[in-house]
Design a protein around this motif. Sequence first.
Motif, short mmCIF file in Angstrom:
data_model
loop_
_atom_site.label_atom_id
_atom_site.label_comp_id
_atom_site.label_asym_id
_atom_site.label_seq_id
_atom_site.Cartn_x
_atom_site.Cartn_y
_atom_site.Cartn_z
N ASP A 45 45.06 40.87 48.60
CA ASP A 45 45.98 39.73 48.60
C ASP A 45 46.95 39.92 47.44
N SER A 48 47.29 37.35 44.53
CA SER A 48 46.15 37.10 43.66
C SER A 48 46.24 37.95 42.40
N SER A 49 45.27 37.80 41.53
CA SER A 49 45.15 38.64 40.34
C SER A 49 43.67 38.91 40.11
#
Length: 70
Positions: A45, A48-49
Amino acid sequence: MFEKNMLTFNPGWNQDATETESFTDIRDLQKEWKTKRMEFVNEADESSSGPAHFVITDPDGNPILVDQHR
């Protein structure tokens, strides 16, 4: 799911599974590899992170898991 050998790469870890000081985030690798027209079986994704993974295949059909743990 996969019948062949799976290769695994872990950005942020060296060959001894020790964290490295710096590394290229998996989402940046994914974006770069998409520009090279690599085909993804599974994508991280990009909004995200932190931890994430994606899967690509090599020319022989072997899955390659790129798995970021931090």
